[in-house]
Design an enzyme around this catalytic site. Structure first.
Site, PDB file in Angstrom:
ATOM      1  N   CYS A 120       0.836  -1.200   0.000  1.00  0.00           N
ATOM      2  CA  CYS A 120       0.000   0.000   0.000  1.00  0.00           C
ATOM      3  C   CYS A 120       0.875   1.255   0.000  1.00  0.00           C
ATOM      4  O   CYS A 120       1.729   1.397  -0.875  1.00  0.00           O
ATOM      5  CB  CYS A 120      -0.979  -0.044   1.186  1.00  0.00           C
ATOM      6  SG  CYS A 120      -2.267   1.202   1.103  1.00  0.00           S
ATOM      7  N   GLN A 121       0.713   2.125   0.981  1.00  0.00           N
ATOM      8  CA  GLN A 121       1.576   3.321   1.023  1.00  0.00           C
ATOM      9  C   GLN A 121       3.038   2.910   1.170  1.00  0.00           C
ATOM     10  O   GLN A 121       3.959   3.597   0.673  1.00  0.00           O
ATOM     11  CB  GLN A 121       1.152   4.204   2.195  1.00  0.00           C
ATOM     12  CG  GLN A 121       1.904   5.510   2.303  1.00  0.00           C
ATOM     13  CD  GLN A 121       1.607   6.244   3.601  1.00  0.00           C
ATOM     14  OE1 GLN A 121       1.398   5.625   4.640  1.00  0.00           O
ATOM     15  NE2 GLN A 121       1.583   7.554   3.550  1.00  0.00           N
TER      16      GLN A 121
END
Lengths: 488, 356
Positions: free
Chosen positions: B148-149
């Site tokens: 994800c991030q």
């Protein structure tokens, strides 16, 4: 009815038995004449009894039950009521939809204040952020006292010894006004979503009118409503209007909060207490000092891998089970190629790769991107020209081909739409990257002093230290993006 | 006239009785639920920089892989999602396949971390962890798995320090933040991020959680908790539910400056696509991400839509790029049973082919 275990509290058991038996009798009586249930069982009451009978449990359980009681339970109870109304009754999709609307108490007057806004308000019911609404509510008397003659005074210039304070209070009152307006606009948008949800619910109900698709339980009816509500919400939430309104609401909220914080700071100053601004100022200085110290330490540290950031392994975390230390079995690696010989090639490789990227085929892609990106390849290419490069590439990665023994065969990427990794690129994995000198003056693990070919080279890499690395990196930054990067 | 409903009194009664039985069972099972623990695999802290710690997972057998994997998770949630419980652990499965797995734990930022920026996270913490692993294993480069991030951070890191990354795996990683179906990104466009961060300092975890819940308010706030009734007679299912709840709401605050930079450069600026991402003054260009890449995305991901991830194909400078789609959502890709069967094996097999 199934038998109940005697270990369950008899209070709930007996109450529930009476409750459901009475309801069952009522249903059976009604079923004979096909009249929908007028008095559906009070699901809320049953859940309430249940909650009261629940003995103490873990906080996590209490938390989840709280969320269940606060929201899901209420909505499902109403849906049960609607379902009961239509037992043995042929109601149309529109009639069912209207019944649901009535059950929610939703009408044109209260759409902006019911349902969606209420649900979102309850959803934000816990935590620091949600407390903003309650906080604003509590601060309202203070704010209101400033607004009494607002139409007259809020825009009047301030004078005198207390002019700064008056100006601040004006800003606070105006911020509160603006927040209220933005909140109203957001609620109006939610009312639209609510209306749309009812429309979609009726439409979805109509899709179930075929005999084999009819809904046979309250739960299925509830799930259908959830689908409709989510679809309606998504329509609104992805609209340009929502983006604008939501942004404005957020900004107004922050503005009001900032104004309130300023008042709190004023008060703290009066009492001689440290304020948020002071603490932030101190933290900023500390952060900047830490960065400067790390930079200076890296510049002066010698030979320690990763400089100051490497720390001896502390004792294992308390949560980890006791295990013997792991000694990785790492075979002796062959002596790498001379870093001095390798580094220029790698630097060239990168630039050559970039040069390859700047070929027409890639440029066609780059042209779709912003001018900023389009500039970079040109500047990189210009820089690369000045250095000896590998032969211009007919293949995509000529420089890498010279480094690796196996030729890379770039093949088009196939997207795998199935679970398995269907097609792996035919490129053979590299045999291993050559020893990298690393960007930091701390020597790469695999290199040995014997590979340093001259004192000058060694000094430049190690004693020049971070400054030398910064210069090298700065040069790289310049070569990558055509302009000098700036460090904070 | 046909009706969409065919609910009989007996059917409704049966439904009510079943629900009543579930509630009754809950009176027995819920008090027996003990404090919810997470983490199935032992780990050792091997490096630390302030609140940020690097852990090495300990499997039942020593690893056979020569090159370890460093998992870089997002800042917005705790990383133990990848090792949530015995039967839902990406880490456990990777260890069983012989991989050597490390993970960065970002800790819980407080007000004193308000001014940490993306340069700190990428060039200080990730680079520090990578250097430690490189030193420990006497390697020039390691494998990085960004989620994800954390995947976005890994891409930035790989662009800036590519010589230290042997193979890169990105999972549910946003690259194009302006796809039409990206609700979160859509909501940030009108935000004055400077006002936001200057007012709040660190961004409260509760605010972020409320924002995520608002992506699907009815499913996540109503339907999910009604589903709890269905499992009230299953103690293990209740514990699994509570463990997920803990992870969902056990979120750290976000360091203000890092949040400012991330929203401006990624969500608002769409920097991977348009350019404009700078970390410590150095421009990030995905063209410099030239190591082999495995990009895994979830087909029903509402947080990172598939197209947002798949944009990496056209931007990365590698010739060895592989995509893998997973039939599931943003969370399911770690915790579903399908994920346990497919994802670790796919990662391991892909890495094995690039082990030399």
């Amino acid at each position: 009815m199934s038998s109940f275990s005697t270990q369950w509290p008899s209070d709930f058991e007996s109450l529930a038995r009476q409750y459901w038996n009475a309801w069952g009798d009522n249903l059976r009586r009604q079923a004979g004449v096909g009249i929908g249930m007028q008095a559906a069982p009070d699901w809320q009451q049953a859940v309430q009894w249940w909650s009261q009978l629940m003995p103490g449990q873990q906080p996590a359980v209490t938390d989840v039950l709280g969320r269940f009681n606060a929201q899901a339970s209420d909505w499902y109870g109403r849906m049960q009521q609607v379902a009961a109304q239509f037992t043995g009754v042929q109601g149309s999709a529109a009639e069912v939809g209207e019944a649901w609307r009535q059950a929610l108490g939703a009408n044109a007057e209260n759409l902006a204040t019911g349902l969606f806004p209420e649900m979102i308000r309850v959803m934000r019911g816990g935590g620091q952020h949600a407390g903003l609404d309650e906080w604003i509510t509590q601060a309202m008397p203070f704010v209101e006292s400033l607004r009494r003659e607002r139409s007259k005074w809020l825009h009047v210039p301030t004078f005198g010894l207390s002019r700064e304070h008056q100006e601040r209070w004006q800003q606070l009152a105006l911020a509160q006004d603006e927040y209220q307006q933005r909140n109203d606009a957001f609620n109006q948008l939610m009312a639209k979503a609510t209306q749309r949800a009812f429309e979609l619910f009726e439409r979805k109900l109509a899709e179930h009118e075929a005999p084999e698709k009819q809904i046979t339980s309250a739960r299925a009816l509830f799930d259908l409503w959830i689908d409709a509500a989510e679809d309606a919400y998504a329509e609104v939430a992805l609209s340009a209007e929502f983006g604008e309104v939501y942004g404005e609401l957020t900004n107004a909220q922050m503005k009001l909060r900032a104004c309130m914080q300023r008042e709190v700071e004023q008060f703290c100053n009066l009492l001689g207490m440290p304020s948020r601004t002071e603490v932030d100022s101190a933290h900023r200085k500390i952060a900047e000092l830490e960065r400067a110290l790390r930079k200076a330490t890296r510049a002066t540290s010698k030979g320690t891998p990763a400089g100051v950031r490497s720390q001896p392994a502390p004792t294992p975390a308390a949560s980890a089970p006791e295990v013997p230390p792991i000694t990785p079995v790492v075979p002796e690696r062959a002596a790498p190629a001379a870093p001095a010989a390798v580094a220029p090639k790698k630097a060239v490789a990168r630039k050559s790769k970039v040069a390859a990227k700047a070929k027409p085929a890639k440029k066609a892609v780059a042209s779709k991107k912003s001018p900023v990106r389009a500039k970079a390849p040109a500047s990189r290419k210009a820089t690369a020209v000045s250095k000896p490069v590998a032969k211009p590439a007919a293949v995509k990665r000529p420089a890498k081909a010279t480094l690796r023994k196996d030729k890379l065969e770039a093949k088009p990427v196939k997207v795998d739409a199935t679970r398995k990794v269907k097609k792996v690129s035919a490129s053979k994995p590299a045999k291993g990257k050559p020893a990298s000198p690393g960007k930091r003056k701390s020597a790469p693990v695999a290199s040995a002093p014997a590979n340093v070919v001259s004192m000058k080279d060694w000094v430049a890499r190690n004693i020049g230290g971070r400054d030398g690395d910064d210069q090298q990196k700065g040069a790289q930054r310049k070569s990558r993006n055509g302009k000098q990067g700036t460090r904070k | 006239m046909s009706s969409p409903l065919n609910i009989t009194p007996e059917g409704l009664l049966h439904e009510a009785v079943v629900m009543q039985q579930k509630l009754s069972a809950g009176l027995r099972t819920l008090p027996e639920v003990e404090d919810v623990h997470y983490g199935a695999t032992g780990k050792q802290e091997v490096w630390r920089d302030g609140k940020v710690a690097l852990y090495r997972f300990v499997g039942s057998e020593p690893p056979t892989a020569k090159v370890p994997i460093l998992i870089v998770y997002a800042l917005v949630n705790r990383p133990y999602m990848v090792d949530l419980q015995d039967d839902r652990s990406l880490v456990r499965r990777l260890l069983a396949l012989g991989e050597d797995v490390y993970i960065i734990d970002w800790g819980y930022p407080d007000r004193s971390d308000r001014f940490m920026d993306l340069g700190d996270y990428i060039n200080r913490f990730i680079d520090g962890a990578v250097d430690h692993i490189r030193t420990k294993h006497r390697l020039d480069a390691i494998n990085v798995l960004g989620i994800c991030q954390g995947g976005a951070f890994s891409l930035c890191y790989s662009a800036l320090h590519g010589e230290k990354v042997k193979n890169l795996i990105t999972m549910v990683t946003p690259v194009d933040f302006h796809t039409p179906d990206n609700m979160l990104s859509h909501w940030t466009r009108g935000m004055d991020v400077d006002l936001f961060v200057d007012t709040l300092g660190n961004v409260p975890a509760d605010m972020m959680n409320a924002c995520y819940l608002m992506l699907k308010p009815f499913r996540l706030n109503l339907q999910k908790y009604l589903g709890l009734v269905d499992i009230l007679d299953d103690g293990k299912a209740i514990e699994d539910f509570l463990r997920m709840e803990k992870w969902i709401f056990d979120s750290p605050d976000l360091a203000g400056e890092a949040f400012r930079e991330f929203i401006k450069q990624f969500y608002q600026g769409n920097g991977f696509i348009r350019g404009g991402i700078e970390i410590d003054g150095e421009v990030v260009d995905l063209g410099f991400v030239d190591m082999p890449i495995l990009n895994i995305y979830a087909e029903q991901d509402h947080l990172v839509p598939p197209d947002a991830s798949r944009a990496l194909a056209k931007l990365a400078g590698t010739a060895d790029y592989t995509e893998l789609s997973f039939k599931g959502g943003h969370i399911g890709i770690y915790v579903s049973s399908r994920a346990q069967r497919e994802v670790p094996t796919a990662i391991h097999d892909w890495l094995a082919k690039r082990a030399r």
